[in-house]
Design an enzyme around this catalytic site. Structure first.
Site, PDB file in Angstrom:
ATOM      1  N   LYS A 113       0.839  -1.200   0.000  1.00 47.20           N
ATOM      2  CA  LYS A 113       0.000   0.000   0.000  1.00 47.20           C
ATOM      3  C   LYS A 113       0.871   1.245   0.000  1.00 47.20           C
ATOM      4  O   LYS A 113       1.881   1.306   0.715  1.00 47.20           O
ATOM      5  CB  LYS A 113      -0.904  -0.039   1.237  1.00 47.20           C
ATOM      6  CG  LYS A 113      -2.003   1.014   1.298  1.00 47.20           C
ATOM      7  CD  LYS A 113      -2.885   0.745   2.508  1.00 47.20           C
ATOM      8  CE  LYS A 113      -4.041   1.719   2.613  1.00 47.20           C
ATOM      9  NZ  LYS A 113      -4.920   1.404   3.772  1.00 47.20           N
ATOM     10  N   SER A 167     -10.033  -0.948   7.052  1.00 46.20           N
ATOM     11  CA  SER A 167      -9.494  -0.758   5.705  1.00 46.20           C
ATOM     12  C   SER A 167      -8.891  -2.002   5.072  1.00 46.20           C
ATOM     13  O   SER A 167      -8.580  -1.995   3.879  1.00 46.20           O
ATOM     14  CB  SER A 167      -8.442   0.357   5.720  1.00 46.20           C
ATOM     15  OG  SER A 167      -9.059   1.611   5.857  1.00 46.20           O
ATOM     16  N   SER A 220      -9.759   1.404   2.891  1.00 49.22           N
ATOM     17  CA  SER A 220      -8.895   2.214   2.061  1.00 49.22           C
ATOM     18  C   SER A 220      -7.840   1.407   1.300  1.00 49.22           C
ATOM     19  O   SER A 220      -7.181   1.939   0.396  1.00 49.22           O
ATOM     20  CB  SER A 220      -8.191   3.264   2.914  1.00 49.22           C
ATOM     21  OG  SER A 220      -7.327   2.665   3.875  1.00 49.22           O
TER      22      SER A 220
END
Length: 458
Positions: free
Chosen positions: A107, A208, A184
């Site tokens: 990420k 997330s 996310s």
């Protein structure tokens, strides 16, 4: 019927005996175990598996799974992995780590030397410039021989649950352009779905990892709060941020805990019981998701665990407690930059900046009390089970303005306590199973048993 991940490699190569060279460009194993077994047998190489992964990158309709990638860099990383010296460690008989040669996405909250860290916004991609050093997490992955395929898409600042992003485009699911991945950790989920990574690093503050896993029929593992080191990682909320993984197969789960562990793992706990939230908590839950909660309950019972129903009506304030602390901390981290962010995020940051110290103290006291009550629940029942999301789909282009509060009501109770959680994929949605802090290895072993039971049923 429980969720089944379709393992195309198993079906098309059932007769493979190791007598030929495996060609992952044509045949790509969907699980970490399968890939590691091939690597250990010398039937393939990190370079060949990386080649197959790179060929699948940015396979969604928006071509935006990754915010940074460099195929030449990844190819060199695969060569570096091949050259790593073997050690006495490893479960695959080749003296290599669990992740050696495995394509892994990261990420875009974690520094990778020589690349920008965007945190999901153009402002930071430009103003941060290229990182001078690897983050702790990237350093650890590279040292293990994992092959990083790139840095993935995320909801701006990791401050949202849909994967919508005005700077880099909304992240939709590979194979379904009408469905958002959720966020996310949006690109993390997309990278596993498209096959450009066999495992993806995500973060989980309020859900997330758990939400994208549930929406994309993947496994999610949210580590206990405090595991790992955030050096070189960008926080949203220091109180709640934790690391974790998204991947395809429950049986791979025990291979992934070591990434974040910094000491000898605790003794494995054999669970004998668990609690399930009662129907009163599920009043806004899609019927198909609620039905799969019953299916996963039955799966755990089939493994010999006793179940109990619990009334968790007292959980309802969890969102308000969480949202205030998160917003105040995020507001401090991003002070001076609010105007550069999407309106919904800017409004939350401005609200957080207006929370005074007295209000924050009240919320922190509530946080402590709430966590203590869930600690007591876990002490009594060992494990807690409920849906990771009341909805199973977020339609691309839809109005999701009310979705955040609805979904976070399901996820924030475990965020407040900092518990390890595994998201168990289902035909529709996913279920989150939580254990006490630092029981990560025990929880992941149980998840693998669920996976093995599913595999035996087919």
């Amino acid at each position: 019927m429980p969720h089944r991940t379709v393992h195309a490699w198993r079906e098309t190569n059932a007769g493979w005996s190791g007598s030929r060279t495996y060609n992952p460009v044509m045949e790509f194993p969907p699980t970490i175990r399968e890939a590691r077994a091939l690597l250990a047998a010398g039937a393939t190489t990190p370079g060949l598996i990386a080649e197959a992964a790179l060929a699948r990158a940015n396979g969604n309709a928006g071509k935006n799974t990754y915010l940074w990638r460099d195929p030449q860099w990844t190819t060199k990383e695969a060569a570096n992995a091949s050259a790593l010296a073997a050690t006495p460690l490893g479960l695959f008989g080749d003296g290599r780590s669990n992740l050696w040669g495995i394509p892994v996405s990261v990420k875009d909250l974690f520094d990778l030397a020589g690349t920008p860290t965007s945190c999901g916004v153009e402002l930071y991609r430009v103003s941060n410039g290229a990182a001078a050093n690897d983050s702790w997490l990237v350093e650890r992955l590279r040292r293990s021989g994992a092959v990083i395929t790139g840095k993935t898409h995320l909801h701006p600042l990791a401050f949202g649950i849909t994967g919508e992003n005005p700077d880099f485009g909304d992240c939709v699911q590979p194979g379904d352009a009408d469905a958002l991945t959720g966020g996310s950790s949006s690109g993390a989920a997309a990278s596993v779905l498209e096959g450009s990574a066999l495992a993806a690093i995500g973060t989980d503050t309020g859900g997330s990892i758990r939400l994208p896993a549930a929406l994309c029929s993947l496994v999610g593992y949210r580590a206990s709060i405090g595991r790992g080191d955030w050096r070189g990682g960008a926080h949203l909320s220091q109180t709640f941020d934790t690391m974790g993984w998204l991947f395809r197969d429950l049986e791979d789960a025990p291979l992934l805990a070591e990434t974040f562990a910094q000491s000898e793992p605790p003794e494995i706990r054999e669970y004998t019981r668990f609690a399930v939230v009662d129907e009163g908590f599920l009043d806004d839950c899609d019927p198909a998701v609620a039905e799969n909660l019953r299916s996963v309950t039955a799966e755990l019972q089939a493994l010999g665990l006793r179940s109990s129903k619990i009334d968790v009506s007292w959980w309802r304030p969890s969102f308000e407690i969480y949202a205030a602390i998160q917003a105040r901390e995020a507001a401090e981290i991003h002070a001076g930059n609010y105007a550069h962010f999407p309106p919904a995020i800017r409004e939350r940051l401005e609200w957080g900046a207006g929370i005074n110290d007295a209000e924050l103290r009240v919320r922190r006291e509530q946080h402590e009390e709430f966590s203590a009550r869930i600690d007591a629940l876990l002490g009594e029942h060992q494990l807690l089970l409920l849906p990771a999301s009341p909805v199973a789909r977020l339609t691309a282009g839809g109005d999701h303005s009310r979705a955040r509060k609805q979904i976070l009501r399901y996820t924030t109770p475990f965020s407040l306590g900092g518990y390890p959680v595994v998201t168990i994929p289902c035909t529709v949605g996913g279920m989150q199973l939580a254990a006490s802090r630092e029981e990560d290895e025990s929880l992941l072993k149980l998840a693998a048993r669920v996976g093995a039971q599913r595999a035996a049923a087919f």
